[in-house]
Design a protein around this motif. Structure first.
Motif, PDB file in Angstrom:
ATOM      1  N   UNK A  71       0.809  -1.218   0.000  1.00  0.00           N
ATOM      2  CA  UNK A  71       0.000   0.000   0.000  1.00  0.00           C
ATOM      3  C   UNK A  71       0.842   1.267   0.000  1.00  0.00           C
ATOM      4  N   UNK A  72       2.121   1.159   0.326  1.00  0.00           N
ATOM      5  CA  UNK A  72       2.996   2.329   0.238  1.00  0.00           C
ATOM      6  C   UNK A  72       3.202   2.730  -1.217  1.00  0.00           C
ATOM      7  N   UNK A  73       3.631   1.774  -2.039  1.00  0.00           N
ATOM      8  CA  UNK A  73       3.891   2.102  -3.445  1.00  0.00           C
ATOM      9  C   UNK A  73       2.587   2.380  -4.192  1.00  0.00           C
ATOM     10  N   UNK A  99      -7.060   2.550   2.094  1.00  0.00           N
ATOM     11  CA  UNK A  99      -7.384   3.201   0.840  1.00  0.00           C
ATOM     12  C   UNK A  99      -8.577   4.127   0.963  1.00  0.00           C
ATOM     13  N   UNK A 100      -9.193   4.437  -0.180  1.00  0.00           N
ATOM     14  CA  UNK A 100     -10.365   5.313  -0.197  1.00  0.00           C
ATOM     15  C   UNK A 100     -11.593   4.588   0.332  1.00  0.00           C
ATOM     16  N   UNK A 101     -11.771   3.326  -0.122  1.00  0.00           N
ATOM     17  CA  UNK A 101     -12.878   2.475   0.310  1.00  0.00           C
ATOM     18  C   UNK A 101     -12.333   1.056   0.479  1.00  0.00           C
ATOM     19  N   UNK A 125      -5.973   9.041  -8.208  1.00  0.00           N
ATOM     20  CA  UNK A 125      -6.806   7.866  -8.445  1.00  0.00           C
ATOM     21  C   UNK A 125      -7.212   7.250  -7.101  1.00  0.00           C
ATOM     22  N   UNK A 126      -8.495   7.072  -6.845  1.00  0.00           N
ATOM     23  CA  UNK A 126      -8.910   6.423  -5.596  1.00  0.00           C
ATOM     24  C   UNK A 126      -8.550   4.944  -5.588  1.00  0.00           C
ATOM     25  N   UNK A 127      -8.185   4.434  -4.413  1.00  0.00           N
ATOM     26  CA  UNK A 127      -7.832   3.032  -4.242  1.00  0.00           C
ATOM     27  C   UNK A 127      -8.961   2.319  -3.505  1.00  0.00           C
ATOM     28  N   UNK A 128      -9.531   1.311  -4.154  1.00  0.00           N
ATOM     29  CA  UNK A 128     -10.510   0.433  -3.508  1.00  0.00           C
ATOM     30  C   UNK A 128      -9.770  -0.817  -3.057  1.00  0.00           C
ATOM     31  N   UNK A 129      -9.846  -1.121  -1.778  1.00  0.00           N
ATOM     32  CA  UNK A 129      -9.210  -2.336  -1.265  1.00  0.00           C
ATOM     33  C   UNK A 129     -10.202  -3.487  -1.302  1.00  0.00           C
TER      34      UNK A 129
END
Length: 426
Positions: free
Chosen positions: A151-153, A186-188, A163-167
């Motif tokens: 999740x760092x990179x 992330x975002x969600x 860009x939103x990140x959905x996990x």
């Protein structure tokens, strides 16, 4: 040398490992309480669903959680809440359960497949960066097998491009990256509570976020487009993707057991990783944990199988399929077949498929190799095997050793032409 059970010998193990999912009297009592309440569904104050949302949010350290019908529904809600529309691109790992991609397709979006890191089977910032286009609307980071993605990179690249990140946390409840729970990075975050997952009600899911506006939209989308609070108005199109009170009640009990289960499974996985890595041709995934993985979800114990190294002669090879079959015949619950990389699924690869859907593949070489060589133990194979101690897990090691001793015979057997099938009607 004892013959393999697959070839007519006695199986090494005849008693079952611990079952999955697990339950006790607490779940039975919780179900009876809901039954007696006569409030079996819906969204209302003080409901089992509302209380479970609070308990899950507290566990994950996020302000908002919404329970939904299943994990796939959760992904669709998350993407629609982020504004994904027909034609928009969403970056997806080439190796994941198909629902990660079809959630995009069912909204009319285009999944863009990127390759995985060979050591962790998750995507990284570099694979994300190479796939971004002017149509990119989001990226879905899958914490496959319970192992957190980098999740760092991913976060660094996603932030740079907005860009939103959905996990996709379907397999990772309880996993943590740098001390922070997956789903809250992330975002969600989206979770699944299907039968094989770390906590289960047979089906079910949850969508979590730190964002107040997104939380309101998520709650609306899972309830016919109706804003949270019981208003009769429906200002947007939504689905009926609510979770029943029975499921929420079971999940409340299951959540209480999660940390204890994770602790036991971590010990079981550590034992298997050490023991199996000493055998030829078997490589645990990952071989060693990144120090930033402060907790692994241990949905499964995964290892890759190298048939040539297993045989040791440099040119003959036992197939992963034959190895899996031999392992199961010895009484070890393992995955039944090889996986398929998402770009190679018929819905994306075969233009004649009834529901052929648009996609784009940037790269999938590592994903295809991993899918063809992976062997899964534990919940992924419908078993609570990882809850066992070393005295029981030793049978897994002994079974692999037995197969290795019989590797020449197994290889000969897999080369035999299949016998022609004769119908019983003839």
């Amino acid at each position: 040398m004892t013959a393999l059970a697959l070839l007519g010998g006695p199986p090494l193990r005849t008693r079952p490992f611990q079952p999955w999912p697990q339950f006790d009297r607490a779940e039975l009592d919780a179900l009876a309480d809901v039954l007696g309440s006569r409030r079996w569904g819906g969204i209302h104050g003080g409901s089992q669903g509302e209380v479970f949302e609070t308990e899950l949010a507290d566990y994950l350290q996020v302000p908002h959680a919404a329970v939904v019908a299943n994990g796939t529904a959760g992904l669709m809600i998350a993407l629609k809440a982020l504004g994904v529309r027909p034609g928009d691109e969403v970056i997806v790992p080439a190796m994941t359960y198909l629902a990660t991609a079809t959630a995009v397709s069912l909204l009319g979006g285009v999944p863009v497949f990127v390759d995985i890191d060979s050591a962790t089977h998750t995507i990284t910032g570099s694979s994300l960066k190479g796939a971004i286009s002017e149509k990119t609307k989001a990226v879905i980071a899958v914490h496959l097998g319970g192992h957190p993605a980098d999740m760092d990179s991913l976060g660094a690249v996603a932030d740079t491009y907005g860009i939103p990140v959905v996990e996709d946390c379907a397999q990772s409840l309880g996993a943590a990256w740098n001390g922070t729970q997956t789903g809250s990075l992330g975002t969600i975050g989206v979770f699944s509570f299907a039968s094989t997952k770390n906590i289960s009600a047979g089906e079910g899911g949850a969508v979590v976020t730190h964002d107040d506006a997104l939380a309101a939209r998520i709650a609306s989308l899972r309830d016919h487009g109706r804003p949270l609070g019981g208003t009769p108005n429906h200002p947007e199109l939504g689905w009926n993707l609510r979770l029943s009170e029975f499921q929420s009640a079971v999940l409340r009990i299951q959540l209480k057991r999660l940390e204890a289960h994770l602790a036991v499974k971590a010990k079981g996985a550590a034992f298997l990783a050490l023991a199996l890595s000493r055998l030829p041709g078997l490589m645990p995934v990952p071989a060693t944990l990144d120090p930033r993985v402060t907790a692994h979800g241990r949905f499964s114990f995964a290892f890759t199988f190298d048939g040539e190294a297993f045989n040791g002669d440099g040119y003959n090879s036992t197939s992963p399929g034959a190895f899996r079959a031999a392992l199961r015949a010895e009484g070890i619950p393992a995955s039944t077949r090889g996986l398929v990389a998402c770009p190679d699924e018929a819905v994306y690869a075969d233009i004649t498929s009834r529901d052929y859907s648009s996609s784009r593949t940037v790269s999938a070489e590592q994903a295809r190799v991993a899918c063809s060589t992976l062997v899964l133990l534990g919940q992924a194979a419908g078993s609570g095997l990882l809850l066992e101690g070393p005295s029981e897990l030793t049978d897994v090691v002994r079974a692999v050793e037995k197969i290795h001793e019989n590797r020449i015979r197994l290889r000969q057997e897999q080369r035999r032409p299949a016998r022609p099938h004769v119908s019983s009607d003839q």
